[in-house]
Design a protein around this motif. Structure first.
Motif, PDB file in Angstrom:
ATOM      1  N   LEU A 170     -72.876 -19.017 -20.568  1.00  0.00           N
ATOM      2  CA  LEU A 170     -71.941 -18.788 -19.466  1.00  0.00           C
ATOM      3  C   LEU A 170     -72.371 -17.617 -18.597  1.00  0.00           C
ATOM      4  O   LEU A 170     -72.317 -17.691 -17.362  1.00  0.00           O
ATOM      5  CB  LEU A 170     -70.532 -18.539 -20.031  1.00  0.00           C
ATOM      6  CG  LEU A 170     -69.419 -18.289 -19.014  1.00  0.00           C
ATOM      7  CD1 LEU A 170     -69.201 -19.515 -18.138  1.00  0.00           C
ATOM      8  CD2 LEU A 170     -68.128 -17.907 -19.728  1.00  0.00           C
ATOM      9  N   ASP A 171     -72.804 -16.527 -19.239  1.00  0.00           N
ATOM     10  CA  ASP A 171     -73.206 -15.336 -18.494  1.00  0.00           C
ATOM     11  C   ASP A 171     -74.474 -15.552 -17.662  1.00  0.00           C
ATOM     12  O   ASP A 171     -74.789 -14.731 -16.793  1.00  0.00           O
ATOM     13  CB  ASP A 171     -73.434 -14.169 -19.453  1.00  0.00           C
ATOM     14  CG  ASP A 171     -72.144 -13.723 -20.136  1.00  0.00           C
ATOM     15  OD1 ASP A 171     -71.073 -13.867 -19.523  1.00  0.00           O
ATOM     16  OD2 ASP A 171     -72.210 -13.242 -21.287  1.00  0.00           O
ATOM     17  N   LYS A 172     -75.207 -16.628 -17.942  1.00  0.00           N
ATOM     18  CA  LYS A 172     -76.467 -16.889 -17.239  1.00  0.00           C
ATOM     19  C   LYS A 172     -76.317 -17.916 -16.111  1.00  0.00           C
ATOM     20  O   LYS A 172     -77.262 -18.151 -15.351  1.00  0.00           O
ATOM     21  CB  LYS A 172     -77.521 -17.403 -18.233  1.00  0.00           C
ATOM     22  CG  LYS A 172     -77.834 -16.443 -19.376  1.00  0.00           C
ATOM     23  CD  LYS A 172     -78.463 -15.156 -18.878  1.00  0.00           C
ATOM     24  CE  LYS A 172     -78.850 -14.238 -20.049  1.00  0.00           C
ATOM     25  NZ  LYS A 172     -79.433 -12.967 -19.575  1.00  0.00           N
ATOM     26  N   ILE A 173     -75.158 -18.540 -16.007  1.00  0.00           N
ATOM     27  CA  ILE A 173     -74.950 -19.561 -14.968  1.00  0.00           C
ATOM     28  C   ILE A 173     -74.783 -18.878 -13.609  1.00  0.00           C
ATOM     29  O   ILE A 173     -73.986 -17.955 -13.455  1.00  0.00           O
ATOM     30  CB  ILE A 173     -73.711 -20.419 -15.283  1.00  0.00           C
ATOM     31  CG1 ILE A 173     -73.935 -21.214 -16.561  1.00  0.00           C
ATOM     32  CG2 ILE A 173     -73.408 -21.373 -14.126  1.00  0.00           C
ATOM     33  CD1 ILE A 173     -72.720 -22.003 -17.026  1.00  0.00           C
ATOM     34  N   THR A 174     -75.528 -19.352 -12.640  1.00  0.00           N
ATOM     35  CA  THR A 174     -75.461 -18.763 -11.301  1.00  0.00           C
ATOM     36  C   THR A 174     -74.515 -19.573 -10.405  1.00  0.00           C
ATOM     37  O   THR A 174     -74.237 -20.746 -10.670  1.00  0.00           O
ATOM     38  CB  THR A 174     -76.851 -18.737 -10.646  1.00  0.00           C
ATOM     39  OG1 THR A 174     -77.302 -20.093 -10.440  1.00  0.00           O
ATOM     40  CG2 THR A 174     -77.853 -18.000 -11.521  1.00  0.00           C
ATOM     41  N   ILE A 175     -74.059 -18.928  -9.353  1.00  0.00           N
ATOM     42  CA  ILE A 175     -73.195 -19.601  -8.382  1.00  0.00           C
ATOM     43  C   ILE A 175     -73.963 -20.734  -7.706  1.00  0.00           C
ATOM     44  O   ILE A 175     -73.408 -21.808  -7.444  1.00  0.00           O
ATOM     45  CB  ILE A 175     -72.675 -18.612  -7.322  1.00  0.00           C
ATOM     46  CG1 ILE A 175     -71.927 -17.464  -7.993  1.00  0.00           C
ATOM     47  CG2 ILE A 175     -71.768 -19.329  -6.331  1.00  0.00           C
ATOM     48  CD1 ILE A 175     -70.775 -17.888  -8.869  1.00  0.00           C
ATOM     49  N   ASP A 176     -75.252 -20.509  -7.435  1.00  0.00           N
ATOM     50  CA  ASP A 176     -76.071 -21.553  -6.810  1.00  0.00           C
ATOM     51  C   ASP A 176     -76.142 -22.793  -7.695  1.00  0.00           C
ATOM     52  O   ASP A 176     -76.021 -23.923  -7.212  1.00  0.00           O
ATOM     53  CB  ASP A 176     -77.492 -21.027  -6.546  1.00  0.00           C
ATOM     54  CG  ASP A 176     -77.542 -20.093  -5.351  1.00  0.00           C
ATOM     55  OD1 ASP A 176     -76.648 -20.200  -4.490  1.00  0.00           O
ATOM     56  OD2 ASP A 176     -78.465 -19.262  -5.285  1.00  0.00           O
ATOM     57  N   ALA A 177     -76.332 -22.578  -9.004  1.00  0.00           N
ATOM     58  CA  ALA A 177     -76.409 -23.703  -9.926  1.00  0.00           C
ATOM     59  C   ALA A 177     -75.081 -24.453  -9.978  1.00  0.00           C
ATOM     60  O   ALA A 177     -75.047 -25.691  -9.991  1.00  0.00           O
ATOM     61  CB  ALA A 177     -76.788 -23.214 -11.323  1.00  0.00           C
ATOM     62  N   LEU A 178     -74.000 -23.713  -9.988  1.00  0.00           N
ATOM     63  CA  LEU A 178     -72.664 -24.325 -10.005  1.00  0.00           C
ATOM     64  C   LEU A 178     -72.422 -25.137  -8.735  1.00  0.00           C
ATOM     65  O   LEU A 178     -71.960 -26.287  -8.791  1.00  0.00           O
ATOM     66  CB  LEU A 178     -71.603 -23.238 -10.107  1.00  0.00           C
ATOM     67  CG  LEU A 178     -70.998 -22.959 -11.477  1.00  0.00           C
ATOM     68  CD1 LEU A 178     -70.017 -21.793 -11.378  1.00  0.00           C
ATOM     69  CD2 LEU A 178     -70.303 -24.181 -12.034  1.00  0.00           C
ATOM     70  N   ALA A 179     -72.717 -24.526  -7.597  1.00  0.00           N
ATOM     71  CA  ALA A 179     -72.486 -25.191  -6.321  1.00  0.00           C
ATOM     72  C   ALA A 179     -73.326 -26.461  -6.202  1.00  0.00           C
ATOM     73  O   ALA A 179     -72.845 -27.500  -5.742  1.00  0.00           O
ATOM     74  CB  ALA A 179     -72.798 -24.234  -5.174  1.00  0.00           C
ATOM     75  N   THR A 180     -74.570 -26.372  -6.635  1.00  0.00           N
ATOM     76  CA  THR A 180     -75.455 -27.543  -6.579  1.00  0.00           C
ATOM     77  C   THR A 180     -74.931 -28.667  -7.469  1.00  0.00           C
ATOM     78  O   THR A 180     -74.897 -29.830  -7.068  1.00  0.00           O
ATOM     79  CB  THR A 180     -76.880 -27.167  -7.017  1.00  0.00           C
ATOM     80  OG1 THR A 180     -77.392 -26.157  -6.133  1.00  0.00           O
ATOM     81  CG2 THR A 180     -77.792 -28.379  -6.990  1.00  0.00           C
ATOM     82  N   LYS A 181     -74.526 -28.300  -8.672  1.00  0.00           N
ATOM     83  CA  LYS A 181     -74.013 -29.293  -9.614  1.00  0.00           C
ATOM     84  C   LYS A 181     -72.738 -29.944  -9.103  1.00  0.00           C
ATOM     85  O   LYS A 181     -72.526 -31.154  -9.277  1.00  0.00           O
ATOM     86  CB  LYS A 181     -73.731 -28.623 -10.970  1.00  0.00           C
ATOM     87  CG  LYS A 181     -73.500 -29.593 -12.114  1.00  0.00           C
ATOM     88  CD  LYS A 181     -74.767 -30.313 -12.484  1.00  0.00           C
ATOM     89  CE  LYS A 181     -74.590 -31.210 -13.677  1.00  0.00           C
ATOM     90  NZ  LYS A 181     -75.818 -31.955 -14.034  1.00  0.00           N
ATOM     91  N   ALA A 182     -71.896 -29.158  -8.455  1.00  0.00           N
ATOM     92  CA  ALA A 182     -70.626 -29.672  -7.936  1.00  0.00           C
ATOM     93  C   ALA A 182     -70.771 -30.309  -6.563  1.00  0.00           C
ATOM     94  O   ALA A 182     -69.810 -30.865  -6.026  1.00  0.00           O
ATOM     95  CB  ALA A 182     -69.603 -28.551  -7.865  1.00  0.00           C
TER      96      ALA A 182
END
Length: 211
Positions: free
Chosen positions: A48-60
């Motif tokens: 969880l601490d390693k997840i970036t906003i960019d990765a989240l936004a891309t996935k979503a």
């Protein structure tokens, strides 16, 4: 006639504005749900601490601005996700008669999203999950207390909520740390043993002592 048309135009304008607002609300809620789903997916492979906003936004499939429009950071998203899918379901018509069923619903979600909850527990903001679980337990205890006696003194009610809410939160954390190896029904039964009868006994004993 002109007055009638003016009034009709105003009413039509209000309806259009309301419909636009409703559409924006639906889109906004869906964006949040998409981000929550992306988070639950990413924690399967990434801490969880390693997840970036960019990765989240891309996935979503949304942009960074959409994320920051709704949430301050990943932990804010985590908090919303837990509240949306657990607290809201538990709060709905929660009473002393159905709290065990509500508790089972919460455990079902935790079990289905074990990776998310474990990552939250092992993250830099572990207290977020601990506070959330206490809130969950406290709401169930509060429903039992009020149903038994809605005239219970505020001090006793708070003591019961604090003590037994913490007990339920601790039970869930222990369950998570042991990889949820204890069957859910047994966990519910243990919580039932804590709440059913015990709280009523304490309230009645306090009444007798006061009298």
């Amino acid at each position: 006639m002109r007055t009638f048309i003016t009034r009709l135009t105003r009413k039509t304008g209000i309806i259009v504005v309301k419909l636009q607002g409703l559409k924006e609300l639906v889109i906004s809620t869906q964006a949040k749900k998409d981000l929550a789903f992306a988070l639950k997916t990413l924690v399967q492979t990434t801490a969880l601490d390693k997840i970036t906003i960019d990765a989240l936004a891309t996935k979503a499939q949304v942009n960074r601005n959409t994320f920051y429009y709704h949430f301050g950071d990943i932990y804010d998203l985590l908090r919303w996700t837990l509240e949306q899918y657990i607290i809201s379901q538990v709060q709905d018509h929660l009473t002393a008669k159905n709290w065990a069923a509500k508790y089972a619903i919460a455990l079902n979600y935790i079990l289905a999203n074990k990776a998310l909850c474990l990552e939250a527990l092992h993250s830099h903001q572990r207290d977020l999950l601990e506070t959330f679980l206490f809130e969950l337990g406290a709401q169930m205890v509060q429903s039992v207390v009020v149903t038994i006696d809605d005239d219970v003194t505020p001090l006793l009610a708070q003591d019961l909520v604090d003590f037994y809410g913490s007990a339920i939160a601790s039970q869930i954390i222990k369950w998570l740390l042991t990889d949820c190896d204890t069957p859910k029904d047994i966990s519910v039964s243990r919580a039932t043993a804590i709440l059913d009868g015990t709280i009523e006994f304490i309230i009645n004993k306090n009444k007798h002592t006061s009298n």
